[in-house]
Design an enzyme around this catalytic site. Structure first.
Site, PDB file in Angstrom:
ATOM      1  N   HIS A  34       1.419-123.225 -16.470  1.00  0.00           N
ATOM      2  CA  HIS A  34       2.127-123.709 -17.653  1.00  0.00           C
ATOM      3  C   HIS A  34       1.314-124.750 -18.417  1.00  0.00           C
ATOM      4  CE1 HIS A  34       5.661-124.578 -20.100  1.00  0.00           C
ATOM      5  NE2 HIS A  34       5.466-125.871 -19.890  1.00  0.00           N
ATOM      6  N   HIS A 105      10.756-122.083 -23.837  1.00  0.00           N
ATOM      7  CA  HIS A 105      11.609-122.660 -22.807  1.00  0.00           C
ATOM      8  C   HIS A 105      12.357-121.511 -22.147  1.00  0.00           C
ATOM      9  CE1 HIS A 105      12.840-127.077 -22.093  1.00  0.00           C
ATOM     10  NE2 HIS A 105      11.540-126.942 -22.020  1.00  0.00           N
ATOM     11  N   HIS A 107      12.240-120.010 -18.678  1.00  0.00           N
ATOM     12  CA  HIS A 107      12.930-120.159 -17.399  1.00  0.00           C
ATOM     13  C   HIS A 107      14.110-121.127 -17.475  1.00  0.00           C
ATOM     14  CE1 HIS A 107       9.400-118.547 -14.726  1.00  0.00           C
ATOM     15  NE2 HIS A 107       9.840-117.688 -15.613  1.00  0.00           N
ATOM     16  N   GLN A 251      15.762-129.838 -17.898  1.00  0.00           N
ATOM     17  CA  GLN A 251      16.020-131.129 -18.531  1.00  0.00           C
ATOM     18  C   GLN A 251      17.376-131.111 -19.242  1.00  0.00           C
ATOM     19  OE1 GLN A 251      13.605-128.966 -19.354  1.00  0.00           O
ATOM     20  NE2 GLN A 251      11.587-129.913 -19.268  1.00  0.00           N
TER      21      GLN A 251
END
EC number: 6.3.5.3
Length: 755
Positions: A34, A105, A107, A251
Site C-alpha cells: 500500500h 479506500h 478494504h 478509521q
C-alpha cells in the site's frame, strides 16, 4: 502486524542490530504494498508525467498543474455573461494552479462502508490541503457486486451515504464520478475518490522538509487507537471474516473537525507560516513525519509523549501508527510556532509541538504512561531525571525508500472467444437501457451537494462536470471513471478505451484535456494472470494518455483486492481535467432544432461490429472481440472540443457504455424526442457496441461539422428531433418506439429499487 523474514534481514543488515518492536511495525507498514508500491512501481515508469503545465508531478501528496488563462474571453460568470466588476482579473503576476489527487479506500469500505468511504474523502482532501490548496471539487468512482444482491445494495447505500455525509459537511461539492456493478466486486468493492484544489502560485507548499532546527507541529484531532495497521490491512487479501475481525483497522471520520482544519490551513497558508506539510494518512504519524523529512534528505527528533491523545495509556507503537483522522503535520520555523498554536486554538483544534527537523536519523523517543504515573516530576527513585527510551532510530530515506521491489511473473489473460447471442431487439434495448450499469445515477448524485462553493456550471449527470475558475476565466471540466466490462474482456485495449472515453467526456463539454491522475486497482499480484492483467491496464492507460498528450501527474495503486469471491477485474480509474474559455457548455439533451449526427463510429462506416466488453453481452451471456479504436484519437478529441464550442451546436453526448441505445435514450426528453434511422444490416451491433471515441452531435450546420473533423473520422447523419417526446429507431428490420416517460422509467432502475 509482522515484518516478513526477508525484509527483517535487510533491516538488521542496515541497522546493525535487531529492530525494536516499534521499528519493526513501522517498516512493516511503510514497506507494505500500500505504501511502497513494491509490485507496481516497476511498471509506473510507463506513464509520461511531464509537460509545460506540470508544476509538481508524482511523489508528493498531490500533483500541481498550472491553468491556462482565458481572461480575455470576457466570460467570468457561470452563465457566460460578463458582470460588473468581473471582467479581466487584475494581473498580479501569480499563476493559477490546481491540485489533483486520487486515492482508494477499498478494504475499509467493505468492512465499514460508511466510515470507510467517508475517511477516503477526508484523506484525499487533506492531501489537497498539504499543497497549500483549497479543495473545490470531488469525484467518486465506485464499484460493487451485482446490483440485485442484498449485500451489494448494503455496501452501495453505506458508501454513498458516507461520501455524501463527509463531503456535504466539509462544504466540498462532489461533481463527477461513476458507478459500476460487476459480480467480481461482490467480496471486494472499490471506492476511488479524487479531489481538485485551487491555489495561487505564491501559496504552494510541498511535503519536503526544508531546514534543520524547524519544528514539527501536529495540528488537528487527538490521536486514538483507530486505524491501527491500516496500511498493512490494505496490502492483503480480504478474509471471509474481514467485516468483524478487521474493523479496528478502519478509521473513524469527523467531518466537522476536517472543516475546521480546512479553514485553519487556509489561514496558516495565507500568513506564510508553513514551510512544508504532510497529512496523516497511511501509517499515521510515523508515515507522515518520516516521509516529510526523507524527501528533504533530513531527519527528525520526535517526542511521542507530546502528541495530544484522546485515549489513555497509549504505547509508542500505537501513537506512531494509529491512523486517526483529521490531522496534519507541519514544518514550522521556531519563531512562528506560537502563532500556529494561536490559530489552532481559534479553530478549536489540538496542537502539539512534537519535535524538530534534524540533519541526522529519524529518531522517536518515548517515556510512557507508566513512567509518568510513577513520578509527577518524571524522575526515578533516586531523584535523577528518568531516561527516555529511544523506540525508533533509523535513516529516514532507508525507511521510506529501502523496500526492495518485487519481480513478479506475468501471464497474459486469456482472450475471449466469439460467441454473440441473438436476442429480440426490443427486449435487448429495454434490458440494456435499464441495466444498473447504464441506468441513471441520479439516486447517487442527488445526495451530494454539488453547488456549494458556487463554482459548478455543469453539475453531475452530464458527460463531465464544469467548474468556473473565475480567477483566470477558465472552465475546468472533470471526468472520472473506468469500465470493468471493458478491462475484463481486454485489459490493454479496455484501458486505452477508458482514457479515450474520459477525454471524450471533456471534449463533449468543449474542453481540451490538461492532466490526469489514476487509481490502479488489481487483485493479488502474486498470481501471474492477475499481474499480467494489471500490467496491461498500466500499459494501456499509458499508451492512450501519451497519444492524447495527457500527462499522468499522480495517482494511487491498490492491489490485493481479492476475496473468497476471487480477484476483481483489473480496474484503472482515471480522473481527467480539461480546460476551456468561459464556463458555458452544450447540453446533453436534444433541443427542438438541428440535425443529429454520429461522429467517429468506425464500425458504422464498415458494418463490422465488435461487441466485446459491452453491456449487451453482459446481459445476454456472450463474448466477442473488443472494438477497434480510432487511429488518431487526439485529432478526434480536439475536433470534438471545437465542435462543442461552435455556435451552431445544439447538443453533444458521448457514446460509450450501453452503446448508441443508451446515448439516444439519455438525449431524449419529454419535450424533445428523436427520429433515428440506422443504416446497418446488423442493428444489434449498431445499437449496442461500445467503441469509445464517438459522440452524438446535434447541429444546425452539418456541413461545417464535417469540415471540422479529421478526414479519417466518419460522420453519419442518423436523425432529427421531434416534438412528441418519443424515441423512434428505424433499424431496417423493425422500428423501436418508446415514449420518453417509458424510457425514463426504464432508466430509474436504481432509484426504483432503493427508495
Amino acid at each position: 502486524m509482522s515484518l516478513a523474514d526477508s525484509d527483517r534481514e535487510l533491516v538488521v543488515e542496515e541497522l546493525g542490530r535487531d529492530p525494536t518492536p516499534a521499528e519493526a511495525a513501522l517498516f512493516e507498514n511503510l514497506w507494505s504494498e500500500h505504501c511502497a508500491y513494491r509490485s507496481s512501481r516497476p511498471l509506473l515508469s510507463a506513464f509520461e508525467s511531464e509537460g509545460e503545465q506540470v508544476v509538481v508531478g508524482p511523489g508528493d501528496d498531490a500533483a500541481v498543474v498550472e491553468l491556462p488563462s482565458h481572461d480575455d474571453a470576457g466570460t467570468n460568470s457561470v452563465d457566460g455573461t460578463e458582470r460588473e466588476g468581473e471582467g479581466d482579473s487584475e494581473d498580479d503576476g501569480d499563476s493559477t494552479y490546481i491540485t489533483m489527487g486520487i486515492e482508494s479506500h477499498n478494504h475499509p469500505s467493505y468492512v465499514d462502508p460508511f466510515d470507510g468511504a467517508a475517511t477516503g474523502v477526508g484523506g484525499i482532501v487533506r492531501d489537497t490541503l498539504s499543497m497549500g490548496a483549497y479543495p473545490i471539487a470531488l469525484a467518486d468512482s465506485l464499484y460493487f457486486g451485482e446490483f440485485d444482491r442484498e449485500h451489494s445494495q448494503y455496501l452501495f447505500d453505506g458508501v454513498v451515504e458516507g461520501i455524501s455525509h463527509y463531503g456535504n459537511c466539509i462544504g466540498v461539492p462532489t461533481v463527477a464520478g461513476s458507478v459500476d456493478f460487476h459480480a467480481k466486486y461482490e467480496g471486494n468493492p472499490l471506492v476511488n475518490v479524487a479531489c481538485v484544489g485551487l491555489l495561487e502560485e505564491d501559496r504552494l507548499v510541498t511535503a519536503e522538509a526544508q531546514q534543520p532546527g524547524n519544528k514539527l507541529v501536529l495540528v488537528g484531532n487527538a490521536t486514538g487507537r483507530d486505524g491501527l495497521g491500516g496500511a498493512s490491512f490494505a496490502s492483503e487479501d480480504l478474509a471471509e471474516d474481514a467485516e468483524t475481525e478487521d474493523r479496528p483497522a478502519v478509521q473513524v471520520g469527523d467531518p466537522y473537525a476536517e472543516k475546521l482544519l480546512i479553514e485553519a490551513n487556509e489561514v496558516l497558508i495565507e500568513e506564510d507560516l508553513i514551510e512544508s506539510a504532510r497529512d496523516l494518512g497511511a501509517a499515521g504519524l510515523g508515515g507522515a513525519s518520516s516521509e516529510l523529512v526523507a524527501k528533504g534528505g533530513l531527519g527528525a527528533r520526535i517526542d511521542l509523549d507530546r502528541v495530544h491523545q484522546r485515549e489513555p495509556n497509549m504505547n509508542a507503537l500505537e501513537i506512531l501508527l494509529a491512523e486517526s483522522q483529521e490531522r496534519m503535520c507541519y514544518e514550522v520555523e521556531p519563531e512562528n510556532v506560537d502563532r500556529v498554536a494561536e490559530i489552532a486554538e481559534r479553530f478549536d483544534l489540538g496542537c502539539s509541538v512534537i519535535g524538530e527537523v534534524t540533519d541526522g536519523n529519524y529518531v522517536c523517543s518515548f517515556e510512557g504512561s507508566e513512567a509518568r504515573r510513577a513520578s509527577d516530576d518524571s524522575s526515578g527513585d533516586d531523584g535523577e531525571p528518568r531516561e527516555r527510551e529511544t523506540v525508533v532510530d533509523v535513516d529516514a530515506s532507508f525507511l521510506g525508500d529501502g523496500a526492495p521491489m518485487n519481480d513478479l511473473p506475468a501471464e497474459d489473460p486469456p482472450r475471449p472467444d466469439v460467441d454473440r447471442p441473438t436476442a429480440d431487439l426490443e427486449a435487448a434495448f429495454e434490458s440494456v437501457v435499464s441495466s444498473p450499469n447504464t441506468a441513471s445515477k441520479r439516486w447517487v448524485y442527488r445526495q451530494y451537494d454539488h453547488e456549494v462553493g458556487v463554482r459548478t456550471s455543469v453539475p453531475p449527470g452530464d458527460d463531465a462536470a464544469v467548474m468556473a475558475i473565475r480567477e483566470c476565466g477558465t472552465g475546468l471540466a472533470i471526468s472520472s471513471g473506468a469500465a470493468p466490462n471493458w478491462t475484463e474482456a481486454a485489459p490493454l485495449e479496455g484501458a486505452k478505451a477508458i482514457a479515450l472515453e474520459n477525454a471524450t467526456n471533456l471534449a463533449a463539454k468543449g474542453a481540451t484535456p490538461l492532466a490526469a491522475v489514476d487509481c490502479l486497482n488489481g487483485g493479488n499480484p502474486e498470481k501471474p494472470d492477475v499481474y499480467g492483467g494489471f500490467k496491461q491496464i498500466v500499459d494501456g492507460l499509458a499508451d492512450m494518455c501519451s497519444a492524447l498528450s495527457i500527462p499522468v501527474v499522480g495517482g494511487n495503486v491498490s492491489l490485493y483486492n481479492d476475496s473468497v469471491a476471487g480477484p476483481i477485474p483489473p480496474t484503472p480509474t482515471l480522473a481527467v481535467v480539461g480546460t476551456k474559455a468561459g464556463y458555458d457548455a452544450p447540453p446533453l439533451e436534444a433541443t427542438p432544432e438541428g440535425e443529429l449526427l454520429l461522429v467517429g463510429d468506425l464500425a458504422m462506416a464498415s458494418d463490422s461490429y465488435r461487441l466485446g466488453g459491452s453491456e449487451y453481452l453482459a446481459q445476454f451471456s456472450g463474448s466477442d472481440r473488443f472494438p477497434a479504436l480510432p487511429e488518431s484519437p487526439a485529432a478526434f478529441v480536439d475536433a470534438l472540443a471545437e465542435i462543442s464550442d461552435d455556435e451552431a451546436t445544439r447538443a453533444v453526448h458521448d457514446v460509450s457504455h450501453g452503446g448508441l441505445a443508451v446515448s439516444l435514450a439519455e438525449m431524449a426528453s419529454p419535450a424533445v424526442g428523436l427520429e433515428v434511422e440506422l443504416p446497418s444490416e446488423d442493428p444489434a451491433g449498431a445499437l449496442f457496441h461500445e467503441q469509445p471515441g464517438r459522440a452524438l452531435v446535434q447541429t444546425t450546420d452539418p456541413d461545417g461539422l464535417r469540415a471540422a473533423v479529421p478526414d479519417e473520422t466518419p460522420v453519419v447523419s442518423i436523425g432529427t428531433p421531434t416534438g412528441d417526446g418519443v424515441v423512434r429507431i428505424e433499424t431496417g428490420e423493425q422500428t423501436l418506439e418508446l415514449g420518453s416517460e417509458a424510457v425514463r422509467e426504464l432508466r430509474n432502475t436504481i432509484e426504483r429499487e432503493l427508495e
